[in-house]
Design a protein around this motif. Sequence first.
Motif, PDB file in Angstrom:
ATOM      1  N   LYS A 164       4.410   0.503  -4.274  1.00 14.14           N
ATOM      2  CA  LYS A 164       4.823   1.904  -4.192  1.00 14.14           C
ATOM      3  C   LYS A 164       5.047   2.332  -2.748  1.00 14.14           C
ATOM      4  O   LYS A 164       6.095   2.889  -2.398  1.00 14.14           O
ATOM      5  N   TYR A 165       4.074   2.032  -1.874  1.00 10.62           N
ATOM      6  CA  TYR A 165       4.182   2.461  -0.482  1.00 10.62           C
ATOM      7  C   TYR A 165       5.314   1.741   0.247  1.00 10.62           C
ATOM      8  O   TYR A 165       6.056   2.346   1.031  1.00 10.62           O
ATOM      9  N   LEU A 223       1.619  11.541   1.160  1.00 14.82           N
ATOM     10  CA  LEU A 223       0.791  10.356   0.976  1.00 14.82           C
ATOM     11  C   LEU A 223      -0.470  10.433   1.832  1.00 14.82           C
ATOM     12  O   LEU A 223      -0.526  11.149   2.828  1.00 14.82           O
ATOM     13  N   ASN A 224      -1.448   9.664   1.428  1.00 12.75           N
ATOM     14  CA  ASN A 224      -2.672   9.521   2.212  1.00 12.75           C
ATOM     15  C   ASN A 224      -2.397   8.520   3.334  1.00 12.75           C
ATOM     16  O   ASN A 224      -2.097   7.357   3.057  1.00 12.75           O
ATOM     17  N   PRO A 225      -2.495   8.938   4.609  1.00  8.75           N
ATOM     18  CA  PRO A 225      -2.177   8.020   5.719  1.00  8.75           C
ATOM     19  C   PRO A 225      -2.998   6.742   5.709  1.00  8.75           C
ATOM     20  O   PRO A 225      -2.501   5.665   6.044  1.00  8.75           O
ATOM     21  N   THR A 226      -4.281   6.851   5.310  1.00  5.22           N
ATOM     22  CA  THR A 226      -5.143   5.665   5.291  1.00  5.22           C
ATOM     23  C   THR A 226      -4.672   4.657   4.255  1.00  5.22           C
ATOM     24  O   THR A 226      -4.550   3.460   4.545  1.00  5.22           O
ATOM     25  N   SER A 227      -4.379   5.125   3.053  1.00  7.46           N
ATOM     26  CA  SER A 227      -3.891   4.219   2.001  1.00  7.46           C
ATOM     27  C   SER A 227      -2.538   3.630   2.378  1.00  7.46           C
ATOM     28  O   SER A 227      -2.266   2.442   2.135  1.00  7.46           O
ATOM     29  N   TYR A 228      -1.697   4.451   2.981  1.00  5.94           N
ATOM     30  CA  TYR A 228      -0.379   3.987   3.413  1.00  5.94           C
ATOM     31  C   TYR A 228      -0.528   2.890   4.463  1.00  5.94           C
ATOM     32  O   TYR A 228       0.134   1.846   4.388  1.00  5.94           O
ATOM     33  N   ALA A 229      -1.401   3.118   5.460  1.00  6.75           N
ATOM     34  CA  ALA A 229      -1.611   2.129   6.521  1.00  6.75           C
ATOM     35  C   ALA A 229      -2.184   0.843   5.957  1.00  6.75           C
ATOM     36  O   ALA A 229      -1.798  -0.258   6.371  1.00  6.75           O
TER      37      ALA A 229
END
Length: 336
Positions: A164-165, A223-229
């Motif tokens: 997804k990301y 989006l959540n930056p942590t999950s994206y990273a």
Amino acid sequence: MGGFTFLLDFLWKLLIVTCLGSTFIFGSFLVARIFFGKVSAGFFNRLAQYSVASLLGLTIVAGFILSIADKDLQVQCFGSFVESQGGFGITRALGLVWLFGGIILFLKDVVSIQNFKKQLAHYSLSETSEYLLVSNQLSAMTYGVLNPIILIPQAVAENSSRLKYVLLHEKTHIKNHDGLWSFVALLAVRICWFNPLSFLFEKNRILAMEMATDEETISSHQLNPTSYAESLIATLGIGSSRPNNQVSISAASHFAQLRFRIEQMHPRMKSERRSLYKWIVLGLMSLGWIMGISEALASIRINKPAVTNEVMCYQVQHEKIIENWFHIEKEANKCE
């Protein structure tokens, strides 16, 4: 032979314009990137796009003006000098080096693109037709200029959250026509292959483009930056094969770039290890300025013709400057 020597004289004059233009344009971008790093990545991405467009525009306009309005070229003033000296001319040699260097790099890019296309021929679209499912030897990336496609390794496709990301990131690239801008940047860097600032510029342009894509993807999709990273980090270890050309845009890129992008997503992680990089850029620009000042001083010391109606070619003046630099035996560098 006359047409070829005219081309070399034309290339030398265009080389002067391109050298000065690229140093100013690329150098200005790099200085802004270093000292105003807290400005949004989207701003720097647009600035990089304007920079490459300006450089290509400058090269085209300068070439057009030189070809139709340069009197020295039209009367072949430098050709008269070369005939009187019985030599080829240093400036013509530099024009030839620029020409062949650009051709070699262009052919290298063409071969790389064709080889990668052959590699992609073995893969097929996913069931949703959103992306091309490729082996884990390739990285997740967007490939192409006018009709870009997304390449997703099997290991990424098997994880729905990670997929997804990565897809959102790559679709943002496509929406912003980053493949086309990367191709334009490739042309600019190849034209200025002789300028070390061009490679520093391209490295920072890619970083700004990826960071701008990160910013837009996170903000537009909330989006959540942590999950994206974390999803980008997970894709970093996948794929060791990347095409060596700017028509491909890798999602994760190499570790150093990804680490910097993650630091920008999380301000507390930002490091201050830029001092060495600043000195390298400023040192290269200072070298260019010193060479420009040296050339200006050398041109002042050139003896001008005593008779006002005698013509001193601009290119002949540079021959004398280069002779002074390399202590070549002086000749009567004057067009009669």
